[in-house]
Enzyme design. Structure first.
Site, PDB file in Angstrom:
ATOM      1  N   CYS A 119      -1.734  -2.931   7.652  1.00 62.48           N
ATOM      2  CA  CYS A 119      -1.636  -3.823   6.488  1.00 62.48           C
ATOM      3  C   CYS A 119      -0.304  -4.552   6.399  1.00 62.48           C
ATOM      4  O   CYS A 119      -0.260  -5.705   5.971  1.00 62.48           O
ATOM      5  CB  CYS A 119      -1.945  -3.043   5.219  1.00 62.48           C
ATOM      6  SG  CYS A 119      -3.695  -2.564   5.189  1.00 62.48           S
ATOM      7  N   LYS A 129      -6.836  -5.273  -2.869  1.00 64.78           N
ATOM      8  CA  LYS A 129      -7.573  -5.789  -1.711  1.00 64.78           C
ATOM      9  C   LYS A 129      -8.519  -4.729  -1.194  1.00 64.78           C
ATOM     10  O   LYS A 129      -8.354  -3.545  -1.487  1.00 64.78           O
ATOM     11  CB  LYS A 129      -6.588  -6.209  -0.609  1.00 64.78           C
ATOM     12  CG  LYS A 129      -5.722  -5.068  -0.117  1.00 64.78           C
ATOM     13  CD  LYS A 129      -4.622  -5.550   0.793  1.00 64.78           C
ATOM     14  CE  LYS A 129      -3.827  -4.381   1.324  1.00 64.78           C
ATOM     15  NZ  LYS A 129      -4.620  -3.450   2.146  1.00 64.78           N
ATOM     16  N   ASP A 159       0.796  -1.237   0.000  1.00 67.43           N
ATOM     17  CA  ASP A 159       0.000   0.000   0.000  1.00 67.43           C
ATOM     18  C   ASP A 159       0.829   1.289   0.000  1.00 67.43           C
ATOM     19  O   ASP A 159       0.585   2.180   0.832  1.00 67.43           O
ATOM     20  CB  ASP A 159      -0.969  -0.016   1.199  1.00 67.43           C
ATOM     21  CG  ASP A 159      -1.921  -1.194   1.185  1.00 67.43           C
ATOM     22  OD1 ASP A 159      -1.866  -2.005   0.245  1.00 67.43           O
ATOM     23  OD2 ASP A 159      -2.722  -1.316   2.131  1.00 67.43           O
TER      24      ASP A 159
HETATM   25  C1  VGL Z   1      -4.578   0.376   5.796  1.00 74.20           C
HETATM   26  C2  VGL Z   1      -6.178   1.089   7.238  1.00 74.20           C
HETATM   27  C3  VGL Z   1      -7.145   0.948   6.281  1.00 74.20           C
HETATM   28  C4  VGL Z   1      -3.140   0.068   5.554  1.00 74.20           C
HETATM   29  C5  VGL Z   1      -5.534   0.213   4.820  1.00 74.20           C
HETATM   30  O1  VGL Z   1      -2.697   0.064   4.388  1.00 74.20           O
HETATM   31  O2  VGL Z   1      -2.412  -0.167   6.553  1.00 74.20           O
HETATM   32  N1  VGL Z   1      -4.902   0.801   6.997  1.00 74.20           N
HETATM   33  N2  VGL Z   1      -6.804   0.500   5.071  1.00 74.20           N
END
Ligand code: VGL
Ligand code: ZN
Length: 200
Positions: free
Chosen positions: A150, A105, A8
């Site tokens: 994540c 995801k 991410d």
């Molecule tokens: C994430 C919170 C919500 C992350 C993704 O990438 O850590 N955290 N969605």
């Protein structure tokens, strides 16, 4: 065979983004330098439909409040990484040329998915584990955001799937320092390794 999984590295998790991780952008040059040391580089992308169940706005809740969502604790996040938005794009400086596959995801509107392997209820696989196994990957290194969500969830699933898992600590940043400390302890307890980029 060792692979690097970038979690991410997206605009919404960077300073100024919708769900900013403090100093999130400082990992990008470290990650760019690391990539050439790996046989295989992959990435995940948080990719939510509008009105996703993890969004506080969907439930009229306060951001960062925790609710019970179908029996699972769910943090109420600001709207983030909406499919096709600028916030869902990778950081503009992230080198993309070595990234062979991107696993998306969080696409199911009803359930969150922190890990790159499974949704938070472990109901549905992204196919990542099978992909890695077919490629012959044994050692999986992790960098990206957010360390306490994540990244940590992905590392734990990797260990459960039988991979040797390595969390590159200076190539991640966390939302909450205390939560990240706990997550790292759990990872070590499960057999994972915490290291720095210069030890890769
Ligand atoms: C994430 C919170 C919500 C992350 C993704 O990438 O850590 N955290 N969605
Ligand atoms: Zn998300």
């Amino acid at each position: 065979m060792k692979a690097l999984l970038l979690i991410d590295v997206q605009n919404d998790f960077m300073p100024g983004g919708a769900l900013a991780v403090p100093d999130g952008d400082t990992i990008v040059p470290i990650i760019n330098k690391l990539q050439h040391q790996f046989d295989l580089v992959l990435a995940t992308q948080d990719w939510h439909p509008e009105g996703h169940a993890s969004f506080a706005s969907k439930h009229g809740k306060n951001v960062y409040e925790v609710i019970d969502l179908n029996g699972i604790d769910q943090v109420m996040w600001p709207d983030h990484c909406v499919q096709g938005s600028k916030g869902a794009d990778f950081h503009p400086e992230l080198k993309l040329d070595k990234i062979e596959a991107i696993f998306r995801k969080g696409t199911n509107p009803e359930i969150d998915s922190y890990s790159g392997f499974y949704d938070n209820a472990h109901l549905k696989s992204t196919g990542l584990s099978g992909y890695l196994k077919e490629k012959g990957v044994t050692d999986l290194y992790f960098a990206g955001l957010a360390g306490d969500f994540c990244v940590a969830f992905s590392v734990k699933d990797a260990l459960a799937e039988g991979f040797a898992a390595f969390l590159i600590e200076d190539a991640t940043r966390a939302i909450d320092a205390e939560g990240f400390k706990k997550a790292k302890a759990e990872i070590v307890e499960k057999g994972g390794t915490i290291l720095n980029a210069d030890e890769v």
